[in-house]
Design an enzyme around this catalytic site. Structure first.
Site, PDB file in Angstrom:
ATOM      1  N   HIS A  61       1.957   3.250   5.851  1.00 28.32           N
ATOM      2  CA  HIS A  61       2.187   3.270   4.406  1.00 28.32           C
ATOM      3  C   HIS A  61       1.006   3.959   3.736  1.00 28.32           C
ATOM      4  CE1 HIS A  61      -0.255  -0.313   5.046  1.00 28.32           C
ATOM      5  NE2 HIS A  61      -0.538  -0.347   3.754  1.00 28.32           N
ATOM      6  N   ASP A  65      -6.591   1.877   2.444  1.00 28.56           N
ATOM      7  CA  ASP A  65      -7.273   1.447   3.661  1.00 28.56           C
ATOM      8  C   ASP A  65      -6.564   1.909   4.932  1.00 28.56           C
ATOM      9  OD1 ASP A  65      -5.296  -0.412   2.705  1.00 28.56           O
ATOM     10  OD2 ASP A  65      -5.957  -1.868   4.191  1.00 28.56           O
ATOM     11  N   HIS A 139       6.367  -4.476   2.726  1.00 25.38           N
ATOM     12  CA  HIS A 139       5.066  -4.502   2.067  1.00 25.38           C
ATOM     13  C   HIS A 139       5.284  -4.189   0.589  1.00 25.38           C
ATOM     14  CE1 HIS A 139       0.832  -4.905   2.064  1.00 25.38           C
ATOM     15  NE2 HIS A 139       0.535  -3.624   1.922  1.00 25.38           N
ATOM     16  N   ASP A 211       0.851  -3.141   7.687  1.00 23.45           N
ATOM     17  CA  ASP A 211       0.878  -4.277   6.757  1.00 23.45           C
ATOM     18  C   ASP A 211       2.321  -4.699   6.493  1.00 23.45           C
ATOM     19  OD1 ASP A 211      -1.775  -3.685   6.708  1.00 23.45           O
ATOM     20  OD2 ASP A 211      -1.902  -3.302   4.557  1.00 23.45           O
TER      21      ASP A 211
END
Length: 310
Positions: A61, A65, A139, A211
């Site tokens: 995604h 980070d 997410h 994530d």
């Protein structure tokens, strides 16, 4: 045949002294693959000696980070005179963002960089020996995970039966039988492959979620996985925070691994609030999942063996 996973970055959104943002390197029999690219990934690759021979980057995604290492990585490759092409895969809607990162600071790479959007359910890379499949994750933005799924291997060749029972002399006929071709002996007898070759043996499966909340699509993608690398940002004490931020707890990740019947579970994207006490995450997951569970440190390298140990 080698399948090694190097954990380059295992931190949550905020890096710590010990843990860098998300990045994971896979070497499958010389095919080198990078999953996510948090800031400083190129330095982690130097630090942990993975090399820079990868051809593909797989982004789960577009949160910083997981992608802010792209400009530095691309420019480092360029300064080292890379000529081989690089393909960066990302979820739907990611192409413009990734292209801007590739050209950050008005940099124009001296080697071909292809940015490719793939959707959950696609096959990002299709090779005879394995596929990189995508699956849906949940997410706060467009996201997906990746599964490296190897093809079945040939069955075991029963040399003793071939030589002693069937009278097949060692030589080229063994190779033909193992490749699925019947052979004719000097006396006219035809030997079929299934007489000396066992059933196909499964390859390995490696799954990386990025994530995500715990979702059924991960359970499906990770069915019988040899290694599942799952978001475990929080413990159950912070379950509300996990839901608010669309992450998973260690217990939730373990439940996914349990239902998928995975063999090993690596807990990553560890929140900085657990610095120095990741044993809480491991203990929580181990209470749910009977397989091996661990929180890798940056630089840890894990070999993934074949399911039958051969």
């Amino acid at each position: 045949m080698t399948l090694r996973v190097t954990f380059l970055g295992t931190s949550g959104a905020v890096p710590t002294v010990e843990r860098a943002p998300s990045a994971l390197y896979v070497n499958r029999e010389g095919d080198e693959l990078l999953f996510d690219c948090g800031e400083g990934t190129q330095r982690q690759m130097m630090r942990f000696s993975t090399g820079f021979g990868f051809e593909h980057v797989f982004l789960t995604h577009m949160h910083g980070d997981h992608i802010l290492g792209i400009p530095g990585l691309v420019q480092s490759l360029d300064f080292n005179d890379r000529e081989d092409p690089l393909t960066i895969h990302g979820p739907p809607g990611s192409k413009r963002t990734v292209e801007s990162l590739v050209r950050a600071g008005d940099h124009d790479p001296g080697f071909p960089v292809r940015v490719r959007e793939v959707a959950p359910g696609d096959v990002a890379v299709d090779r005879e020996e394995y596929e990189i499949r995508t699956f849906e994750t949940q997410h706060r933005t467009s996201s997906m995970g990746y599964a490296l799924v190897e093809s079945d291997r040939k069955g075991r060749f029963d040399r003793e039966k071939a030589e002693e029972e069937l009278g097949i002399p060692p030589g080229p006929k063994y190779g033909k039988l193992h490749s699925g071709e019947p052979v004719e002996l000097d006396d006219g007898t035809v030997v079929q492959p299934d007489e000396v070759v066992g059933p196909p043996r499964p390859g390995r499966t490696f799954v990386y979620t990025g994530d995500t909340r715990p979702v059924e699509s991960t359970v499906d993608a990770a069915a019988d996985a040899d290694l599942l690398v799952h978001d475990a940002t929080f413990t159950e004490a912070d379950a509300d925070r996990a839901r608010q931020t669309a992450h998973s707890t260690a217990k939730e990740a373990a439940d996914v691994a349990r239902r998928a019947d995975a063999k090993r579970l690596a807990l990553v994207h560890v929140s900085s609030r657990y610095a120095g006490r990741v044993d809480e995450l491991e203990s929580e997951a181990a209470a749910v999942f009977d397989g091996e569970v661990f929180v890798p440190d940056d630089g840890d390298e894990v070999a993934v063996p074949f399911p039958d140990g051969d």
